[in-house]
Design a protein around this motif. Structure first.
Motif, PDB file in Angstrom:
ATOM      1  N   GLY A 225     -12.109  -9.664  -8.338  1.00 25.25           N
ATOM      2  CA  GLY A 225     -11.091  -9.872  -9.368  1.00 25.25           C
ATOM      3  C   GLY A 225     -10.301  -8.627  -9.707  1.00 25.25           C
ATOM      4  N   ASN A 226      -9.920  -7.848  -8.685  1.00 24.92           N
ATOM      5  CA  ASN A 226      -9.144  -6.610  -8.868  1.00 24.92           C
ATOM      6  C   ASN A 226      -9.880  -5.563  -9.695  1.00 24.92           C
ATOM      7  N   ALA A 227     -11.195  -5.619  -9.663  1.00 27.20           N
ATOM      8  CA  ALA A 227     -11.990  -4.664 -10.449  1.00 27.20           C
ATOM      9  C   ALA A 227     -11.709  -3.222 -10.044  1.00 27.20           C
ATOM     10  N   VAL A 228     -11.558  -2.977  -8.745  1.00 25.98           N
ATOM     11  CA  VAL A 228     -11.276  -1.619  -8.273  1.00 25.98           C
ATOM     12  C   VAL A 228      -9.939  -1.139  -8.816  1.00 25.98           C
ATOM     13  N   LEU A 229      -8.905  -1.969  -8.689  1.00 25.81           N
ATOM     14  CA  LEU A 229      -7.575  -1.572  -9.151  1.00 25.81           C
ATOM     15  C   LEU A 229      -7.558  -1.310 -10.654  1.00 25.81           C
ATOM     16  N   LYS A 230      -8.283  -2.104 -11.402  1.00 18.25           N
ATOM     17  CA  LYS A 230      -8.297  -1.960 -12.863  1.00 18.25           C
ATOM     18  C   LYS A 230      -9.008  -0.691 -13.309  1.00 18.25           C
ATOM     19  N   GLN A 231      -9.834  -0.129 -12.420  1.00 13.61           N
ATOM     20  CA  GLN A 231     -10.519   1.125 -12.758  1.00 13.61           C
ATOM     21  C   GLN A 231      -9.663   2.350 -12.476  1.00 13.61           C
ATOM     22  N   ILE A 232      -8.539   2.156 -11.805  1.00 11.24           N
ATOM     23  CA  ILE A 232      -7.677   3.285 -11.431  1.00 11.24           C
ATOM     24  C   ILE A 232      -6.697   3.563 -12.563  1.00 11.24           C
ATOM     25  N   SER A 233      -6.868   4.706 -13.209  1.00  9.78           N
ATOM     26  CA  SER A 233      -5.982   5.087 -14.313  1.00  9.78           C
ATOM     27  C   SER A 233      -4.867   6.026 -13.853  1.00  9.78           C
ATOM     28  N   GLN A 234      -5.018   6.592 -12.660  1.00 11.29           N
ATOM     29  CA  GLN A 234      -4.049   7.579 -12.184  1.00 11.29           C
ATOM     30  C   GLN A 234      -2.702   6.919 -11.859  1.00 11.29           C
ATOM     31  N   PRO A 235      -1.603   7.648 -12.100  1.00  8.28           N
ATOM     32  CA  PRO A 235      -0.300   7.150 -11.660  1.00  8.28           C
ATOM     33  C   PRO A 235      -0.330   6.883 -10.155  1.00  8.28           C
ATOM     34  N   THR A 236       0.222   5.734  -9.749  1.00  7.39           N
ATOM     35  CA  THR A 236       0.150   5.317  -8.354  1.00  7.39           C
ATOM     36  C   THR A 236       1.521   4.883  -7.855  1.00  7.39           C
ATOM     37  N   LEU A 237       1.887   5.367  -6.676  1.00  6.83           N
ATOM     38  CA  LEU A 237       3.103   4.923  -5.998  1.00  6.83           C
ATOM     39  C   LEU A 237       2.691   3.978  -4.877  1.00  6.83           C
ATOM     40  N   ILE A 238       3.190   2.753  -4.914  1.00 11.46           N
ATOM     41  CA  ILE A 238       2.899   1.744  -3.892  1.00 11.46           C
ATOM     42  C   ILE A 238       4.147   1.556  -3.048  1.00 11.46           C
ATOM     43  N   VAL A 239       4.018   1.752  -1.729  1.00 11.40           N
ATOM     44  CA  VAL A 239       5.143   1.613  -0.808  1.00 11.40           C
ATOM     45  C   VAL A 239       4.765   0.615   0.279  1.00 11.40           C
ATOM     46  N   HIS A 240       5.694  -0.272   0.617  1.00 10.85           N
ATOM     47  CA  HIS A 240       5.402  -1.307   1.604  1.00 10.85           C
ATOM     48  C   HIS A 240       6.672  -1.654   2.385  1.00 10.85           C
ATOM     49  N   GLY A 241       6.499  -2.056   3.637  1.00 11.80           N
ATOM     50  CA  GLY A 241       7.595  -2.611   4.411  1.00 11.80           C
ATOM     51  C   GLY A 241       7.772  -4.078   4.067  1.00 11.80           C
ATOM     52  N   ASN A 242       9.015  -4.533   3.957  1.00 14.47           N
ATOM     53  CA  ASN A 242       9.247  -5.912   3.526  1.00 14.47           C
ATOM     54  C   ASN A 242       8.777  -6.939   4.553  1.00 14.47           C
ATOM     55  N   PHE A 247      -0.550  -6.465   6.831  1.00 22.24           N
ATOM     56  CA  PHE A 247      -0.893  -6.634   5.423  1.00 22.24           C
ATOM     57  C   PHE A 247       0.393  -7.045   4.704  1.00 22.24           C
ATOM     58  N   PRO A 248       0.647  -8.343   4.562  1.00 15.19           N
ATOM     59  CA  PRO A 248       1.920  -8.826   4.006  1.00 15.19           C
ATOM     60  C   PRO A 248       2.273  -8.196   2.676  1.00 15.19           C
ATOM     61  N   VAL A 249       3.558  -8.173   2.379  1.00 12.28           N
ATOM     62  CA  VAL A 249       4.083  -7.457   1.230  1.00 12.28           C
ATOM     63  C   VAL A 249       3.566  -8.019  -0.099  1.00 12.28           C
ATOM     64  N   ILE A 250       3.070  -9.243  -0.114  1.00 15.56           N
ATOM     65  CA  ILE A 250       2.501  -9.799  -1.336  1.00 15.56           C
ATOM     66  C   ILE A 250       1.350  -8.927  -1.850  1.00 15.56           C
ATOM     67  N   ASN A 251       0.677  -8.218  -0.939  1.00 12.81           N
ATOM     68  CA  ASN A 251      -0.390  -7.309  -1.350  1.00 12.81           C
ATOM     69  C   ASN A 251       0.133  -6.218  -2.273  1.00 12.81           C
ATOM     70  N   ALA A 252       1.286  -5.671  -1.939  1.00 12.77           N
ATOM     71  CA  ALA A 252       1.871  -4.603  -2.752  1.00 12.77           C
ATOM     72  C   ALA A 252       2.210  -5.123  -4.146  1.00 12.77           C
ATOM     73  N   TRP A 253       2.765  -6.314  -4.196  1.00 13.72           N
ATOM     74  CA  TRP A 253       3.133  -6.906  -5.484  1.00 13.72           C
ATOM     75  C   TRP A 253       1.887  -7.160  -6.334  1.00 13.72           C
ATOM     76  N   ASN A 254       0.853  -7.691  -5.704  1.00 15.70           N
ATOM     77  CA  ASN A 254      -0.380  -7.969  -6.442  1.00 15.70           C
ATOM     78  C   ASN A 254      -1.048  -6.689  -6.938  1.00 15.70           C
ATOM     79  N   MET A 255      -0.994  -5.631  -6.127  1.00 15.37           N
ATOM     80  CA  MET A 255      -1.528  -4.346  -6.576  1.00 15.37           C
ATOM     81  C   MET A 255      -0.739  -3.830  -7.775  1.00 15.37           C
ATOM     82  N   PHE A 256       0.564  -3.910  -7.676  1.00 16.26           N
ATOM     83  CA  PHE A 256       1.440  -3.444  -8.763  1.00 16.26           C
ATOM     84  C   PHE A 256       1.121  -4.159 -10.073  1.00 16.26           C
ATOM     85  N   LYS A 257       0.933  -5.472 -10.009  1.00 19.91           N
ATOM     86  CA  LYS A 257       0.661  -6.250 -11.222  1.00 19.91           C
ATOM     87  C   LYS A 257      -0.703  -5.915 -11.831  1.00 19.91           C
TER      88      LYS A 257
END
Length: 292
Positions: A225-242, A247-257
């Motif tokens: 349930g995104n437990a790893v992502l929710k533990q990350i407090s550091q500023p993060t830049l997510i970059v993806h090819g469209n 790893f489809p771009v939906i992954n980047a969007w889900n990480m961002f959210k």
């Protein structure tokens, strides 16, 4: 001079200006007893930026143009994780153990606080390092990656890429079919292939199988349930090819959210190798993010 002669001369000029192409291999033995191979381009007084590599990738899979551009203003370190390239040890078949190995390497160099840039598989490891807190991480860059439980098509995409019988499998694997993307891909492959001295060996079947198992297991785990992502407090830049097919771009969007402090950038007409296709642009974005 014919086109081939011009091309070779032009490449020679590129490599002569490239510091990464001539950066020597260094070695350190970590607390786990593994000898890790790495290359370091140092800029005194800056937070080291550690690069974490993609599936089967070695130090020589990075784009020298990209490394050089980012290293102008900060210390950059690339390395082979356990069992890869010229590092000793055995390649693990889990992201958890790959993360622990990477932490041992960072601690062995006594780097203190670091920034992390994880590409693809390296992005999984970067996420987990930041979440675990065993290493002090200031900022995080995730490129062409996926969260735990994310969408992956690794084996399908790799199989299809090899079936195309391209001059280099990275052309269909990392770049879109467009003429612009393919031209950028060929330029990247030329740059990444020029180094001859102290070059890493290509990854064999043992490495491919272990890393594929780790990637598939990471993305198959839908229970976190995104437990790893929710533990990350550091500023993060997510970059993806469209048009990333691995790893489809939906992954980047889900990480961002799911993340606390993330910025999302999606590059046009680009696939898994977006950072290499847009090397100058990507380097500028990374520099701006890390400097801010």
């Amino acid at each position: 001079m014919n086109d081939t002669g011009w091309r070779l001369t032009h490449l020679e000029e590129i490599v002569m200006d490239s510091k990464f192409e001539t950066t020597p291999n260094l070695y350190v033995v970590a607390s786990d007893g593994v000898e890790y191979a790495y290359r370091k381009m140092e800029k005194q007084g800056t937070t080291p930026l550690l690069f974490l590599q993609h599936f089967t990738g070695t130090m020589d899979s990075w784009d020298p143009k990209l490394i050089d551009a980012i290293a102008q203003d900060r210390t950059v370190i690339v390395f082979d994780n356990a069992g890869v390239g010229t590092s000793r040890g055995k390649t693990p078949d889990s992201i958890a153990q790959m993360t622990i190995d990477a932490e041992h390497f960072i601690q062995a160099l006594q780097l203190g606080e670091v920034d992390l840039l994880g590409f693809s598989l390296g992005g999984f490891i970067a996420q987990l390092i930041a979440a675990r807190g065993q290493v002090s991480v200031r900022k995080l860059v995730s490129v062409g990656s996926a969260p735990q439980g994310g969408e992956e098509h690794l084996l399908q995409v790799v199989t299809e890429a090899f079936a195309k019988n391209a001059a280099d499998v990275r052309l269909p694997l990392f770049f879109t079919p467009s003429a612009k993307s393919q031209a950028a891909g060929k330029a990247f492959i030329d740059r990444a292939s020029f180094r001859k001295h102290e070059r890493d060996p290509e990854s064999g079947e043992d490495i491919r199988n272990a890393q594929a198992k780790a990637i598939i297991a990471w993305c198959a785990d839908k229970t976190a349930g995104n437990a790893v992502l929710k533990q990350i407090s550091q500023p993060t830049l997510i970059v993806h090819g469209n048009a990333d097919t691995m790893f489809p771009v939906i992954n980047a969007w889900n990480m961002f959210k799911a993340m606390n402090d993330a910025t999302l950038m999606i590059y046009p007409d680009s696939a898994h190798g977006a950072l290499f296709q847009y090397a100058d642009t990507f380097a500028s974005h990374v520099d701006l993010f890390l400097t801010a």
